[in-house]
Design an enzyme around this catalytic site. Structure first.
Site, PDB file in Angstrom:
ATOM      1  N   ASN A   6     133.704 -79.821  34.450  1.00 35.38           N
ATOM      2  CA  ASN A   6     133.764 -79.030  33.216  1.00 35.38           C
ATOM      3  C   ASN A   6     134.977 -79.493  32.415  1.00 35.38           C
ATOM      4  O   ASN A   6     136.114 -79.196  32.773  1.00 35.38           O
ATOM      5  CB  ASN A   6     133.881 -77.538  33.570  1.00 35.38           C
ATOM      6  CG  ASN A   6     134.052 -76.665  32.335  1.00 35.38           C
ATOM      7  OD1 ASN A   6     133.897 -77.131  31.204  1.00 35.38           O
ATOM      8  ND2 ASN A   6     134.376 -75.410  32.550  1.00 35.38           N
ATOM      9  N   TRP A   7     134.706 -80.200  31.333  1.00 32.29           N
ATOM     10  CA  TRP A   7     135.810 -80.767  30.546  1.00 32.29           C
ATOM     11  C   TRP A   7     136.468 -79.724  29.656  1.00 32.29           C
ATOM     12  O   TRP A   7     137.497 -80.003  29.037  1.00 32.29           O
ATOM     13  CB  TRP A   7     135.300 -81.923  29.685  1.00 32.29           C
ATOM     14  CG  TRP A   7     134.779 -83.096  30.458  1.00 32.29           C
ATOM     15  CD1 TRP A   7     134.749 -83.245  31.816  1.00 32.29           C
ATOM     16  CD2 TRP A   7     134.212 -84.292  29.907  1.00 32.29           C
ATOM     17  NE1 TRP A   7     134.194 -84.464  32.138  1.00 32.29           N
ATOM     18  CE2 TRP A   7     133.857 -85.126  30.999  1.00 32.29           C
ATOM     19  CE3 TRP A   7     133.961 -84.749  28.607  1.00 32.29           C
ATOM     20  CZ2 TRP A   7     133.272 -86.372  30.818  1.00 32.29           C
ATOM     21  CZ3 TRP A   7     133.376 -85.987  28.422  1.00 32.29           C
ATOM     22  CH2 TRP A   7     133.041 -86.797  29.514  1.00 32.29           C
ATOM     23  N   LYS A   8     135.855 -78.555  29.531  1.00 33.48           N
ATOM     24  CA  LYS A   8     136.393 -77.514  28.644  1.00 33.48           C
ATOM     25  C   LYS A   8     136.612 -78.121  27.249  1.00 33.48           C
ATOM     26  O   LYS A   8     135.800 -78.917  26.810  1.00 33.48           O
ATOM     27  CB  LYS A   8     137.657 -76.908  29.258  1.00 33.48           C
ATOM     28  CG  LYS A   8     137.403 -76.467  30.712  1.00 33.48           C
ATOM     29  CD  LYS A   8     138.471 -75.606  31.288  1.00 33.48           C
ATOM     30  CE  LYS A   8     138.072 -75.208  32.718  1.00 33.48           C
ATOM     31  NZ  LYS A   8     139.020 -74.300  33.336  1.00 33.48           N
ATOM     32  N   HIS A  91     131.217 -68.750  31.733  1.00 31.50           N
ATOM     33  CA  HIS A  91     132.520 -69.159  32.275  1.00 31.50           C
ATOM     34  C   HIS A  91     133.540 -68.054  32.017  1.00 31.50           C
ATOM     35  O   HIS A  91     133.505 -67.395  30.982  1.00 31.50           O
ATOM     36  CB  HIS A  91     132.974 -70.471  31.629  1.00 31.50           C
ATOM     37  CG  HIS A  91     134.129 -71.069  32.347  1.00 31.50           C
ATOM     38  ND1 HIS A  91     135.419 -70.653  32.130  1.00 31.50           N
ATOM     39  CD2 HIS A  91     134.187 -72.015  33.322  1.00 31.50           C
ATOM     40  CE1 HIS A  91     136.224 -71.330  32.942  1.00 31.50           C
ATOM     41  NE2 HIS A  91     135.505 -72.164  33.667  1.00 31.50           N
ATOM     42  N   GLU A  93     136.483 -68.151  31.067  1.00 31.94           N
ATOM     43  CA  GLU A  93     137.246 -68.291  29.812  1.00 31.94           C
ATOM     44  C   GLU A  93     136.452 -67.715  28.642  1.00 31.94           C
ATOM     45  O   GLU A  93     137.030 -67.181  27.695  1.00 31.94           O
ATOM     46  CB  GLU A  93     137.602 -69.768  29.585  1.00 31.94           C
ATOM     47  CG  GLU A  93     138.728 -70.188  30.523  1.00 31.94           C
ATOM     48  CD  GLU A  93     138.698 -71.633  30.952  1.00 31.94           C
ATOM     49  OE1 GLU A  93     137.990 -72.448  30.328  1.00 31.94           O
ATOM     50  OE2 GLU A  93     139.391 -71.953  31.945  1.00 31.94           O
ATOM     51  N   GLU A 157     133.935 -68.797  40.675  1.00 32.74           N
ATOM     52  CA  GLU A 157     135.241 -69.241  40.195  1.00 32.74           C
ATOM     53  C   GLU A 157     136.189 -68.057  40.135  1.00 32.74           C
ATOM     54  O   GLU A 157     136.203 -67.311  39.146  1.00 32.74           O
ATOM     55  CB  GLU A 157     135.097 -69.852  38.794  1.00 32.74           C
ATOM     56  CG  GLU A 157     134.205 -71.077  38.759  1.00 32.74           C
ATOM     57  CD  GLU A 157     134.596 -72.017  37.619  1.00 32.74           C
ATOM     58  OE1 GLU A 157     134.813 -73.192  37.909  1.00 32.74           O
ATOM     59  OE2 GLU A 157     134.703 -71.573  36.470  1.00 32.74           O
ATOM     60  N   GLY A 163     142.916 -73.312  36.939  1.00 29.39           N
ATOM     61  CA  GLY A 163     144.015 -73.948  36.226  1.00 29.39           C
ATOM     62  C   GLY A 163     145.389 -73.517  36.722  1.00 29.39           C
ATOM     63  O   GLY A 163     146.396 -73.760  36.059  1.00 29.39           O
ATOM     64  N   SER A 193     140.814 -74.967  40.700  1.00 34.14           N
ATOM     65  CA  SER A 193     141.828 -75.898  41.223  1.00 34.14           C
ATOM     66  C   SER A 193     141.297 -76.807  42.331  1.00 34.14           C
ATOM     67  O   SER A 193     142.017 -77.108  43.281  1.00 34.14           O
ATOM     68  CB  SER A 193     143.082 -75.140  41.674  1.00 34.14           C
ATOM     69  OG  SER A 193     143.666 -74.452  40.570  1.00 34.14           O
ATOM     70  N   GLY A 214     137.510 -78.392  36.926  1.00 31.83           N
ATOM     71  CA  GLY A 214     138.077 -78.449  35.581  1.00 31.83           C
ATOM     72  C   GLY A 214     139.024 -79.617  35.452  1.00 31.83           C
ATOM     73  O   GLY A 214     138.615 -80.774  35.304  1.00 31.83           O
ATOM     74  N   GLY A 215     140.336 -79.336  35.530  1.00 33.56           N
ATOM     75  CA  GLY A 215     141.368 -80.342  35.278  1.00 33.56           C
ATOM     76  C   GLY A 215     141.162 -81.663  35.998  1.00 33.56           C
ATOM     77  O   GLY A 215     141.305 -82.740  35.403  1.00 33.56           O
TER      78      GLY A 215
HETATM   79  P1  13P Z   1     140.387 -76.040  37.222  1.00 32.40           P
HETATM   80  O1  13P Z   1     139.694 -76.985  38.182  1.00 32.40           O
HETATM   81  O2  13P Z   1     141.191 -76.748  36.171  1.00 32.40           O
HETATM   82  O3  13P Z   1     141.139 -74.980  37.954  1.00 32.40           O
HETATM   83  O4  13P Z   1     139.218 -75.295  36.411  1.00 32.40           O
HETATM   84  C1  13P Z   1     138.190 -74.704  37.115  1.00 32.40           C
HETATM   85  C2  13P Z   1     137.140 -74.326  36.149  1.00 32.40           C
HETATM   86  O5  13P Z   1     137.293 -73.385  35.386  1.00 32.40           O
HETATM   87  C3  13P Z   1     135.906 -75.130  36.103  1.00 32.40           C
HETATM   88  O6  13P Z   1     134.942 -74.531  35.312  1.00 32.40           O
END
Ligand code: 13P
Length: 233
Positions: A6-8, A91, A93, A157, A163, A193, A214-215
């Site tokens: 997930n590149w956000k 998600h 967020e 999640e 993050g 993470s 994510g990251g």
């Molecule tokens: P991180 O891997 O950066 O913690 O993000 C997780 C996430 O929200 C994937 O959708």
């Protein structure tokens, strides 16, 4: 095993193309399904660059109506027309910053599935909910609004692990996944993470069917390393 990146809100079209060109050349394990989830403006580039590969391109959100007066939204037929394979919905967020609720998540998931998209629907408790002993109730509530479908996957999640560098322990992930699976019999991904050095341990849990990253998915080498860690687990 499904590993979704997930590149956000990262990587415009040129960066997305460069990433996807490198991913095409990478030696991904055959027993892992790799998926990238770029922002809307980079979807076309990703679809074109990954054409002819097994790597799927997912959007990060999708509206429940096919078209209409919904400024800022994108519909399932629009994504299908681009060659997009699926979408994330719900998600945390979006729940936290954009007013997404269990009801809108369910509507988005249902419409996307009905239009032939695959769906990764996200659930997860906040730190306060975990501390208050509400994790199981929250997961049950968020999962219960979804309808089982062959093309539906749930991502667990925990909000406190996104993050932050904190991950759920493998046991916590397993336990949460068992709760989700008791409500809905679908594959469940872990997210929060996930990194190359903790992926194998998390993915070795019986109830963990993949990861939503994510990251660590923003760098090709790190994303590929996570895909390799998922192989044979
Ligand atoms: P991180 O891997 O950066 O913690 O993000 C997780 C996430 O929200 C994937 O959708």
């Amino acid at each position: 095993m499904l590993i979704a990146g997930n590149w956000k809100m990262a990587k415009g079209p040129s960066e997305a193309a460069a990433f996807c060109r490198a991913l095409r050349e990478a030696d991904l394990p055959d027993d892992v399904d790799a998926v990238v989830c770029p922002p809307f403006t980079s979807l076309a580039e990703a679809v074109q660059t990954l054409a002819g590969t097994e790597i799927g391109v997912f959007a990060q959100n999708c509206h429940w109506e096919r078209e209409g007066a919904f400024t800022g939204e994108v519909s399932a037929p629009m994504l299908r027309e681009l060659g997009v394979y699926g979408t994330i919905v719900g998600h945390s967020e979006r729940r936290q910053w954009f007013g997404e609720t269990d009801e809108t998540v369910a509507k988005r998931a249902g419409a996307a599935l009905a239009d032939g998209l695959h769906v990764i629907a996200c659930v997860g408790e906040t730190e306060a909910e975990r501390e208050a002993g509400e994790t199981e109730a929250v997961l049950r509530r968020q999962t219960a609004v979804l309808e089982a479908d062959d093309n539906l996957v749930v991502a667990y999640e925990p909000v406190w692990a996104i993050g932050t560098g904190k991950t759920a322990t493998p046991e916590m992930a397993h336990e949460a996944h068992e709760v989700i699976k008791s409500v809905l019999d679908v594959p469940v991904l872990y997210g929060g993470s996930v990194k190359p050095d903790n992926a194998a341990e998390l993915l070795a849990q019986g109830a963990v069917d993949g990861a939503l990253v994510g990251g660590a998915s923003l760098d090709v080498d790190s994303f590929v390393a996570i895909c390799r860690a998922a192989s044979h687990s």
